[in-house]
Design a protein around this motif. Structure first.
Motif, mmCIF file in Angstrom:
data_model
loop_
_atom_site.group_PDB
_atom_site.id
_atom_site.type_symbol
_atom_site.label_atom_id
_atom_site.label_comp_id
_atom_site.label_asym_id
_atom_site.label_seq_id
_atom_site.Cartn_x
_atom_site.Cartn_y
_atom_site.Cartn_z
ATOM 1 N N SER A 12 0.828 -1.189 0.000
ATOM 2 C CA SER A 12 0.000 0.000 0.000
ATOM 3 C C SER A 12 0.867 1.245 0.000
ATOM 4 O O SER A 12 1.671 1.450 0.901
ATOM 5 C CB SER A 12 -0.907 -0.010 1.228
ATOM 6 N N GLY A 13 0.704 2.077 -1.042
ATOM 7 C CA GLY A 13 1.486 3.305 -1.128
ATOM 8 C C GLY A 13 2.898 3.088 -1.623
ATOM 9 O O GLY A 13 3.720 4.004 -1.597
ATOM 10 N N PHE A 14 3.224 1.901 -2.073
ATOM 11 C CA PHE A 14 4.546 1.600 -2.603
ATOM 12 C C PHE A 14 4.349 0.830 -3.891
ATOM 13 O O PHE A 14 3.474 -0.022 -3.952
ATOM 14 C CB PHE A 14 5.352 0.753 -1.604
ATOM 15 N N PRO A 15 5.101 1.078 -4.896
ATOM 16 C CA PRO A 15 6.173 2.063 -5.006
ATOM 17 C C PRO A 15 5.623 3.471 -5.232
ATOM 18 O O PRO A 15 4.556 3.643 -5.787
ATOM 19 C CB PRO A 15 6.958 1.596 -6.219
ATOM 20 N N ARG A 16 6.396 4.462 -4.813
ATOM 21 C CA ARG A 16 5.983 5.856 -4.958
ATOM 22 C C ARG A 16 6.718 6.581 -6.068
ATOM 23 O O ARG A 16 6.299 7.656 -6.468
ATOM 24 C CB ARG A 16 6.211 6.614 -3.647
ATOM 25 N N THR A 17 7.818 6.011 -6.524
ATOM 26 C CA THR A 17 8.591 6.667 -7.580
ATOM 27 C C THR A 17 8.782 5.700 -8.737
ATOM 28 O O THR A 17 8.689 4.474 -8.568
ATOM 29 C CB THR A 17 9.983 7.122 -7.082
ATOM 30 N N LEU A 18 9.093 6.254 -9.896
ATOM 31 C CA LEU A 18 9.325 5.428 -11.083
ATOM 32 C C LEU A 18 10.506 4.494 -10.868
ATOM 33 O O LEU A 18 10.469 3.325 -11.248
ATOM 34 C CB LEU A 18 9.542 6.323 -12.306
ATOM 35 N N THR A 19 11.561 4.974 -10.236
ATOM 36 C CA THR A 19 12.740 4.136 -9.963
ATOM 37 C C THR A 19 12.352 2.944 -9.100
ATOM 38 O O THR A 19 12.759 1.807 -9.376
ATOM 39 C CB THR A 19 13.842 4.966 -9.266
ATOM 40 N N GLN A 20 11.565 3.183 -8.052
ATOM 41 C CA GLN A 20 11.105 2.091 -7.194
ATOM 42 C C GLN A 20 10.246 1.105 -7.981
ATOM 43 O O GLN A 20 10.385 -0.114 -7.813
ATOM 44 C CB GLN A 20 10.312 2.634 -6.008
ATOM 45 N N ALA A 21 9.367 1.612 -8.829
ATOM 46 C CA ALA A 21 8.478 0.745 -9.618
ATOM 47 C C ALA A 21 9.281 -0.150 -10.544
ATOM 48 O O ALA A 21 9.022 -1.356 -10.646
ATOM 49 C CB ALA A 21 7.487 1.587 -10.410
ATOM 50 N N LYS A 22 10.244 0.427 -11.227
ATOM 51 C CA LYS A 22 11.077 -0.372 -12.148
ATOM 52 C C LYS A 22 11.888 -1.416 -11.392
ATOM 53 O O LYS A 22 11.984 -2.568 -11.826
ATOM 54 C CB LYS A 22 11.987 0.547 -12.952
ATOM 55 N N SER A 23 12.461 -1.041 -10.259
ATOM 56 C CA SER A 23 13.256 -1.987 -9.464
ATOM 57 C C SER A 23 12.392 -3.133 -8.954
ATOM 58 O O SER A 23 12.788 -4.299 -9.003
ATOM 59 C CB SER A 23 13.919 -1.279 -8.281
ATOM 60 N N LEU A 24 11.220 -2.802 -8.466
ATOM 61 C CA LEU A 24 10.310 -3.824 -7.969
ATOM 62 C C LEU A 24 9.893 -4.759 -9.098
ATOM 63 O O LEU A 24 9.886 -5.983 -8.933
ATOM 64 C CB LEU A 24 9.070 -3.183 -7.337
ATOM 65 N N TYR A 25 9.576 -4.199 -10.253
ATOM 66 C CA TYR A 25 9.123 -5.009 -11.387
ATOM 67 C C TYR A 25 10.225 -5.954 -11.869
ATOM 68 O O TYR A 25 9.949 -7.095 -12.239
ATOM 69 C CB TYR A 25 8.655 -4.103 -12.524
ATOM 70 N N VAL A 32 -0.853 -7.641 -11.506
ATOM 71 C CA VAL A 32 -1.832 -6.565 -11.502
ATOM 72 C C VAL A 32 -1.426 -5.521 -10.460
ATOM 73 O O VAL A 32 -0.912 -5.859 -9.402
ATOM 74 C CB VAL A 32 -3.266 -7.083 -11.226
ATOM 75 N N VAL A 33 -1.660 -4.280 -10.818
ATOM 76 C CA VAL A 33 -1.465 -3.154 -9.915
ATOM 77 C C VAL A 33 -2.811 -2.458 -9.807
ATOM 78 O O VAL A 33 -3.431 -2.135 -10.816
ATOM 79 C CB VAL A 33 -0.395 -2.173 -10.457
ATOM 80 N N VAL A 34 -3.271 -2.261 -8.575
ATOM 81 C CA VAL A 34 -4.571 -1.648 -8.330
ATOM 82 C C VAL A 34 -4.363 -0.202 -7.914
ATOM 83 O O VAL A 34 -3.608 0.076 -6.987
ATOM 84 C CB VAL A 34 -5.332 -2.420 -7.229
ATOM 85 N N ASN A 35 -5.023 0.698 -8.628
ATOM 86 C CA ASN A 35 -4.995 2.110 -8.268
ATOM 87 C C ASN A 35 -6.420 2.539 -7.922
ATOM 88 O O ASN A 35 -7.343 2.352 -8.710
ATOM 89 C CB ASN A 35 -4.463 2.960 -9.419
ATOM 90 N N VAL A 105 4.643 6.501 -12.169
ATOM 91 C CA VAL A 105 4.520 5.108 -11.744
ATOM 92 C C VAL A 105 3.300 4.475 -12.402
ATOM 93 O O VAL A 105 3.372 3.372 -12.951
ATOM 94 C CB VAL A 105 4.417 5.000 -10.202
ATOM 95 N N LEU A 106 2.175 5.199 -12.383
ATOM 96 C CA LEU A 106 0.960 4.686 -13.017
ATOM 97 C C LEU A 106 1.152 4.516 -14.514
ATOM 98 O O LEU A 106 0.700 3.520 -15.095
ATOM 99 C CB LEU A 106 -0.223 5.610 -12.723
ATOM 100 N N GLU A 107 1.827 5.461 -15.142
ATOM 101 C CA GLU A 107 2.106 5.352 -16.587
ATOM 102 C C GLU A 107 2.969 4.123 -16.877
ATOM 103 O O GLU A 107 2.761 3.432 -17.873
ATOM 104 C CB GLU A 107 2.773 6.621 -17.101
ATOM 105 N N PHE A 108 3.951 3.862 -16.029
ATOM 106 C CA PHE A 108 4.819 2.688 -16.188
ATOM 107 C C PHE A 108 3.981 1.414 -16.168
ATOM 108 O O PHE A 108 4.097 0.566 -17.050
ATOM 109 C CB PHE A 108 5.889 2.663 -15.088
ATOM 110 N N TYR A 109 3.129 1.274 -15.154
ATOM 111 C CA TYR A 109 2.301 0.065 -15.052
ATOM 112 C C TYR A 109 1.253 0.013 -16.152
ATOM 113 O O TYR A 109 0.918 -1.059 -16.647
ATOM 114 C CB TYR A 109 1.647 -0.031 -13.670
ATOM 115 N N SER A 111 1.765 1.071 -19.144
ATOM 116 C CA SER A 111 2.508 0.623 -20.332
ATOM 117 C C SER A 111 2.760 -0.886 -20.309
ATOM 118 O O SER A 111 2.933 -1.506 -21.353
ATOM 119 C CB SER A 111 3.835 1.378 -20.464
ATOM 120 N N LYS A 112 2.774 -1.465 -19.129
ATOM 121 C CA LYS A 112 2.945 -2.923 -18.984
ATOM 122 C C LYS A 112 1.599 -3.637 -19.097
ATOM 123 O O LYS A 112 1.529 -4.863 -19.054
ATOM 124 C CB LYS A 112 3.579 -3.262 -17.628
ATOM 125 N N ASN A 113 0.534 -2.858 -19.199
ATOM 126 C CA ASN A 113 -0.830 -3.377 -19.324
ATOM 127 C C ASN A 113 -1.264 -4.185 -18.098
ATOM 128 O O ASN A 113 -1.960 -5.194 -18.227
ATOM 129 C CB ASN A 113 -0.979 -4.205 -20.604
#
Length: 147
Positions: A12-25, A32-35, A105-109, A111-113
């Motif tokens: 919840s609330g993570f990742p908060r940055t694009l760098t974190q999102a890419k590293s986690l992915y 699935v990512v729920v927003n 971060v949302l745009e990144f996810y 783009s991954k559909n």
């Protein structure tokens, strides 16, 4: 929130940055990512109605869980306060900062559909749809322990 099919994991609330999102992915690809899209005015209104008993940490809400006597803790009778973090101007600023940080971060996810977005103002509007989606990834557990 991020969920994995093998075992649903929620961040919840993570990742908060694009760098974190890419590293986690890269470390743990997710399915699935729920927003949850809740209008700012709804969030602000809910938070500004929150009052706290500082010594105990008990939290009251003037609409959903009001104290027995306005402005007083139910157990001690002490005054309740509204924390600076719960004041409308502070909440709005935090929400705007959060939105600016998480948009990439949302745009990144997206783009991954794998981004699933749900919009509403109340839990009973949003949760049934989230539950339905998550149920397609993992069968819900029936828990009777808390009933």
């Amino acid at each position: 929130m991020v969920f994995s099919v093998l075992s649903i994991q929620c961040f919840s609330g993570f990742p908060r940055t694009l760098t974190q999102a890419k590293s986690l992915y890269e470390a743990e690809p997710v399915d699935v990512v729920v927003n949850l899209n809740v209008p700012f005015n709804v969030i602000i209104e809910r938070i500004e109605k929150r009052w706290t008993h500082i010594p105990s940490g008990r939290i009251y809400h003037t609409e959903f869980d009001p104290p027995k006597f306005q402005g007083k803790d139910d157990k001690t009778g002490d005054d309740l306060i509204q924390r600076d973090d719960d004041k409308p101007e502070t909440v709005r600023q935090r929400l705007e900062t959060f939105q600016n940080l998480t948009q990439p971060v949302l745009e990144f996810y997206r783009s991954k559909n794998i981004l699933a977005e749900f919009t509403g103002s109340y839990t009973n509007e949003i949760w049934p749809e989230v539950y339905k989606l998550l149920s397609t990834y993992k069968s819900p557990l029936q828990c009777t322990e808390y009933k």
